[in-house]
Design a protein around this motif. Structure first.
Motif, PDB file in Angstrom:
ATOM      1  N   LYS A  30       0.828  -1.201   0.000  1.00  0.00           N
ATOM      2  CA  LYS A  30       0.000   0.000   0.000  1.00  0.00           C
ATOM      3  C   LYS A  30       0.866   1.257   0.000  1.00  0.00           C
ATOM      4  N   GLU A  31       1.875   1.280   0.861  1.00  0.00           N
ATOM      5  CA  GLU A  31       2.754   2.444   0.940  1.00  0.00           C
ATOM      6  C   GLU A  31       3.531   2.640  -0.359  1.00  0.00           C
ATOM      7  N   GLU A  32       3.887   1.554  -1.001  1.00  0.00           N
ATOM      8  CA  GLU A  32       4.615   1.638  -2.267  1.00  0.00           C
ATOM      9  C   GLU A  32       3.715   2.205  -3.366  1.00  0.00           C
TER      10      GLU A  32
ATOM     11  N   ILE B 272       2.781   6.511  -7.046  1.00  0.00           N
ATOM     12  CA  ILE B 272       1.753   7.250  -7.791  1.00  0.00           C
ATOM     13  C   ILE B 272       1.419   8.587  -7.139  1.00  0.00           C
ATOM     14  N   ASP B 273       0.870   8.551  -5.956  1.00  0.00           N
ATOM     15  CA  ASP B 273       0.362   9.778  -5.334  1.00  0.00           C
ATOM     16  C   ASP B 273       1.455  10.760  -4.935  1.00  0.00           C
TER      17      ASP B 273
ATOM     18  N   ASN C  97       0.608  -3.969  -8.826  1.00  0.00           N
ATOM     19  CA  ASN C  97       1.165  -4.374 -10.123  1.00  0.00           C
ATOM     20  C   ASN C  97       0.964  -3.297 -11.181  1.00  0.00           C
ATOM     21  N   ILE C  98      -0.182  -2.662 -11.171  1.00  0.00           N
ATOM     22  CA  ILE C  98      -0.441  -1.575 -12.118  1.00  0.00           C
ATOM     23  C   ILE C  98       0.482  -0.393 -11.822  1.00  0.00           C
ATOM     24  N   ALA C  99       0.628  -0.048 -10.553  1.00  0.00           N
ATOM     25  CA  ALA C  99       1.498   1.071 -10.169  1.00  0.00           C
ATOM     26  C   ALA C  99       2.944   0.817 -10.584  1.00  0.00           C
ATOM     27  N   VAL C 100       3.421  -0.395 -10.372  1.00  0.00           N
ATOM     28  CA  VAL C 100       4.793  -0.737 -10.746  1.00  0.00           C
ATOM     29  C   VAL C 100       4.965  -0.666 -12.262  1.00  0.00           C
ATOM     30  N   ARG C 101       4.005  -1.220 -12.988  1.00  0.00           N
ATOM     31  CA  ARG C 101       4.083  -1.202 -14.450  1.00  0.00           C
ATOM     32  C   ARG C 101       4.116   0.233 -14.978  1.00  0.00           C
ATOM     33  N   ILE C 102       3.246   1.074 -14.467  1.00  0.00           N
ATOM     34  CA  ILE C 102       3.178   2.461 -14.924  1.00  0.00           C
ATOM     35  C   ILE C 102       4.431   3.228 -14.527  1.00  0.00           C
TER      36      ILE C 102
END
Length: 85
Positions: A2-4, A9-10, A61-66
């Motif tokens: 969650k923190e990652e 992103i944020d 996974n989406i955050a890492v990919r982006i």
């Protein structure tokens, strides 16, 4: 995780990472449910606190990919509606 997600992103200074992340249909679907649950619980904690473990993995996974892409790549894909012509 969650923190990652929050960090990638944020807390990212490049707004295009937020645009790309929050425009994903999977993200929108999860956050719609999570925000409703957060609201029902009088906004206690963070919205991500109401995501299931599986949802957190999907968001992560989406955050890492982006976040692995350069801002220019993301602007080319997601920025069309945000760049004045």
């Amino acid at each position: 995780m969650k923190e990652e997600i929050i960090r990638l992103i944020d807390e990212n200074n490049e707004v295009v990472y937020k645009i790309a992340f929050y425009s994903q249909p999977e993200v929108q679907s999860i956050l719609e449910r999570v925000n409703k649950k957060w609201e029902e619980n009088n906004y206690q904690g963070k919205p991500l606190d109401y995501a299931t473990d599986e949802e957190v993995v999907v968001l992560y996974n989406i955050a890492v990919r982006i976040s692995s892409k350069r801002p220019g790549e993301l602007w080319a894909i997601y920025g069309r509606d945000y760049i004045p012509s």
